[in-house]
Design a protein around this motif. Structure first.
Motif, PDB file in Angstrom:
ATOM      1  N   UNK A  54       0.869  -1.175   0.000  1.00  0.00           N
ATOM      2  CA  UNK A  54       0.000   0.000   0.000  1.00  0.00           C
ATOM      3  C   UNK A  54       0.904   1.224   0.000  1.00  0.00           C
ATOM      4  N   UNK A  55       0.630   2.141  -0.900  1.00  0.00           N
ATOM      5  CA  UNK A  55       1.422   3.363  -0.969  1.00  0.00           C
ATOM      6  C   UNK A  55       0.469   4.549  -0.928  1.00  0.00           C
ATOM      7  N   UNK A  56       0.470   5.214   0.196  1.00  0.00           N
ATOM      8  CA  UNK A  56      -0.397   6.366   0.422  1.00  0.00           C
ATOM      9  C   UNK A  56       0.439   7.630   0.250  1.00  0.00           C
ATOM     10  N   UNK A  57       0.154   8.449  -0.768  1.00  0.00           N
ATOM     11  CA  UNK A  57       0.948   9.663  -0.992  1.00  0.00           C
ATOM     12  C   UNK A  57       1.005  10.575   0.237  1.00  0.00           C
ATOM     13  N   UNK A  58      -0.044  10.569   1.051  1.00  0.00           N
ATOM     14  CA  UNK A  58      -0.066  11.417   2.243  1.00  0.00           C
ATOM     15  C   UNK A  58       0.948  10.965   3.295  1.00  0.00           C
ATOM     16  N   UNK A  59       1.345   9.695   3.236  1.00  0.00           N
ATOM     17  CA  UNK A  59       2.289   9.167   4.223  1.00  0.00           C
ATOM     18  C   UNK A  59       3.698   9.004   3.664  1.00  0.00           C
ATOM     19  N   UNK A  60       3.896   9.286   2.398  1.00  0.00           N
ATOM     20  CA  UNK A  60       5.204   9.136   1.775  1.00  0.00           C
ATOM     21  C   UNK A  60       6.192  10.133   2.373  1.00  0.00           C
ATOM     22  N   UNK A  61       7.383   9.669   2.680  1.00  0.00           N
ATOM     23  CA  UNK A  61       8.431  10.504   3.263  1.00  0.00           C
ATOM     24  C   UNK A  61       9.632  10.521   2.331  1.00  0.00           C
ATOM     25  N   UNK A  62      10.233  11.660   2.173  1.00  0.00           N
ATOM     26  CA  UNK A  62      11.413  11.786   1.339  1.00  0.00           C
ATOM     27  C   UNK A  62      11.043  12.111  -0.095  1.00  0.00           C
ATOM     28  N   UNK A  63      11.979  12.687  -0.819  1.00  0.00           N
ATOM     29  CA  UNK A  63      11.747  13.145  -2.188  1.00  0.00           C
ATOM     30  C   UNK A  63      11.408  11.980  -3.110  1.00  0.00           C
ATOM     31  N   UNK A  64      12.198  10.897  -3.063  1.00  0.00           N
ATOM     32  CA  UNK A  64      11.965   9.760  -3.950  1.00  0.00           C
ATOM     33  C   UNK A  64      10.619   9.120  -3.654  1.00  0.00           C
ATOM     34  N   UNK A  65      10.314   8.924  -2.386  1.00  0.00           N
ATOM     35  CA  UNK A  65       9.032   8.316  -2.008  1.00  0.00           C
ATOM     36  C   UNK A  65       7.860   9.156  -2.486  1.00  0.00           C
ATOM     37  N   UNK A  66       7.960  10.461  -2.357  1.00  0.00           N
ATOM     38  CA  UNK A  66       6.864  11.332  -2.810  1.00  0.00           C
ATOM     39  C   UNK A  66       6.701  11.278  -4.320  1.00  0.00           C
ATOM     40  N   UNK A  67       7.824  11.207  -5.048  1.00  0.00           N
ATOM     41  CA  UNK A  67       7.744  11.106  -6.512  1.00  0.00           C
ATOM     42  C   UNK A  67       7.085   9.792  -6.922  1.00  0.00           C
ATOM     43  N   UNK A  68       7.485   8.689  -6.287  1.00  0.00           N
ATOM     44  CA  UNK A  68       6.905   7.382  -6.599  1.00  0.00           C
ATOM     45  C   UNK A  68       5.422   7.380  -6.252  1.00  0.00           C
ATOM     46  N   UNK A  69       5.075   7.931  -5.086  1.00  0.00           N
ATOM     47  CA  UNK A  69       3.688   7.926  -4.611  1.00  0.00           C
ATOM     48  C   UNK A  69       2.780   8.793  -5.472  1.00  0.00           C
ATOM     49  N   UNK A  70       3.341   9.737  -6.167  1.00  0.00           N
ATOM     50  CA  UNK A  70       2.505  10.639  -6.963  1.00  0.00           C
ATOM     51  C   UNK A  70       2.065  10.012  -8.285  1.00  0.00           C
ATOM     52  N   UNK A  71       2.661   8.894  -8.676  1.00  0.00           N
ATOM     53  CA  UNK A  71       2.347   8.288  -9.967  1.00  0.00           C
ATOM     54  C   UNK A  71       1.393   7.114  -9.855  1.00  0.00           C
ATOM     55  N   UNK A  72       1.510   6.179 -10.803  1.00  0.00           N
ATOM     56  CA  UNK A  72       0.629   5.018 -10.873  1.00  0.00           C
ATOM     57  C   UNK A  72       0.847   4.019  -9.752  1.00  0.00           C
ATOM     58  N   UNK A  73       1.897   4.187  -9.005  1.00  0.00           N
ATOM     59  CA  UNK A  73       2.185   3.231  -7.944  1.00  0.00           C
ATOM     60  C   UNK A  73       1.410   3.517  -6.659  1.00  0.00           C
ATOM     61  N   UNK A  74       0.739   4.636  -6.576  1.00  0.00           N
ATOM     62  CA  UNK A  74      -0.042   4.969  -5.385  1.00  0.00           C
ATOM     63  C   UNK A  74      -1.296   4.106  -5.338  1.00  0.00           C
ATOM     64  N   UNK A  75      -1.669   3.702  -4.140  1.00  0.00           N
ATOM     65  CA  UNK A  75      -2.883   2.912  -3.949  1.00  0.00           C
ATOM     66  C   UNK A  75      -2.632   1.724  -3.036  1.00  0.00           C
ATOM     67  N   UNK A  76      -3.672   0.908  -2.881  1.00  0.00           N
ATOM     68  CA  UNK A  76      -3.597  -0.288  -2.038  1.00  0.00           C
ATOM     69  C   UNK A  76      -3.632  -1.499  -2.959  1.00  0.00           C
ATOM     70  N   UNK A  77      -2.544  -2.231  -3.026  1.00  0.00           N
ATOM     71  CA  UNK A  77      -2.403  -3.364  -3.938  1.00  0.00           C
ATOM     72  C   UNK A  77      -2.352  -4.698  -3.199  1.00  0.00           C
ATOM     73  N   UNK A  78      -2.806  -4.700  -1.940  1.00  0.00           N
ATOM     74  CA  UNK A  78      -2.826  -5.937  -1.162  1.00  0.00           C
ATOM     75  C   UNK A  78      -4.021  -6.785  -1.597  1.00  0.00           C
ATOM     76  N   UNK A  79      -3.784  -8.057  -1.837  1.00  0.00           N
ATOM     77  CA  UNK A  79      -4.829  -8.996  -2.242  1.00  0.00           C
ATOM     78  C   UNK A  79      -5.222  -9.791  -0.997  1.00  0.00           C
ATOM     79  N   UNK A  80      -6.284  -9.352  -0.347  1.00  0.00           N
ATOM     80  CA  UNK A  80      -6.681  -9.942   0.929  1.00  0.00           C
ATOM     81  C   UNK A  80      -7.079 -11.403   0.798  1.00  0.00           C
ATOM     82  N   UNK A  81      -7.700 -11.785  -0.303  1.00  0.00           N
ATOM     83  CA  UNK A  81      -8.064 -13.199  -0.488  1.00  0.00           C
ATOM     84  C   UNK A  81      -6.809 -14.060  -0.570  1.00  0.00           C
ATOM     85  N   UNK A  82      -5.808 -13.595  -1.276  1.00  0.00           N
ATOM     86  CA  UNK A  82      -4.546 -14.335  -1.400  1.00  0.00           C
ATOM     87  C   UNK A  82      -3.816 -14.414  -0.054  1.00  0.00           C
ATOM     88  N   UNK A  83      -3.840 -13.326   0.693  1.00  0.00           N
ATOM     89  CA  UNK A  83      -3.212 -13.307   2.019  1.00  0.00           C
ATOM     90  C   UNK A  83      -3.917 -14.305   2.940  1.00  0.00           C
TER      91      UNK A  83
END
Length: 168
Positions: A122-151
């Motif tokens: 899960x990558x929440x842009x509001x919780x991203x820390x640091x320049x690289x993390x904020x850049x990554x979080x601002x793109x298509x990688x932001x969101x919750x990608x956990x598959x609860x059924x698989x877990x």
């Protein structure tokens, strides 16, 4: 009942949430489960089995998870151990397989851990820390990608295997 430790290491709570779901499923299998932050684990001898998860940050495990493995390697070698990491985000995160970092892979081999499972993160842009993390979080990688059924399915398999391998 059999005591199982589910330990986790992460920064923003996503890996903790995975650990809590794993614990819930293990309890449904009749196991006694304790969930702890990896930094709080001082010993593993009282547990019949251990599940340890770490968030992945730039293909690295959190240091507190690595320390848990290092400090308890001898005791972990004498019980079933399952490892997981969470972190891949973005398209395809749910099917991504990420190798263990080299140091963790050596420890996993030393304790004869089961095959490591990779879960989307899960990558929440509001919780991203640091320049690289904020850049990554601002793109298509932001969101919750956990598959609860698989877990849950993975945790259920662990529950069955613990009940078979460890005397109740």
């Amino acid at each position: 009942m059999t005591a199982v430790l589910v330990a986790y290491a992460g920064k923003t709570g996503g890996t903790r949430e995975i650990a809590e779901v794993i614990a819930e499923v293990l309890r449904d299998h009749g196991l006694s489960v304790r969930v702890l932050d990896a930094a709080e684990v001082t010993a593993v001898q009282e547990y019949a089995a251990v599940v340890l998860g770490s968030a992945l940050y730039f293909h690295r495990w959190r240091p507190e998870a690595v320390r848990l493995l290092e400090r308890n390697a001898e005791a972990l070698a004498g019980r079933p151990v399952w490892l997981f990491h969470s972190g891949p985000c973005g398209p395809g995160a749910g099917t991504a397989r990420v190798s263990l970092p080299a140091r963790v892979a050596l420890l996993a081999a030393r304790i004869d851990a089961e095959r490591t499972e990779t879960f989307g993160g899960r990558l929440d842009p509001a919780k991203a820390r640091g320049v690289v993390a904020r850049l990554v979080a601002s793109g298509q990688r932001a969101g919750d990608f956990r598959d609860w059924d698989r877990i849950r399915a993975w945790a259920s398999d662990i529950g069955r295997r613990v009940r078979i391998r460890v005397p109740l």
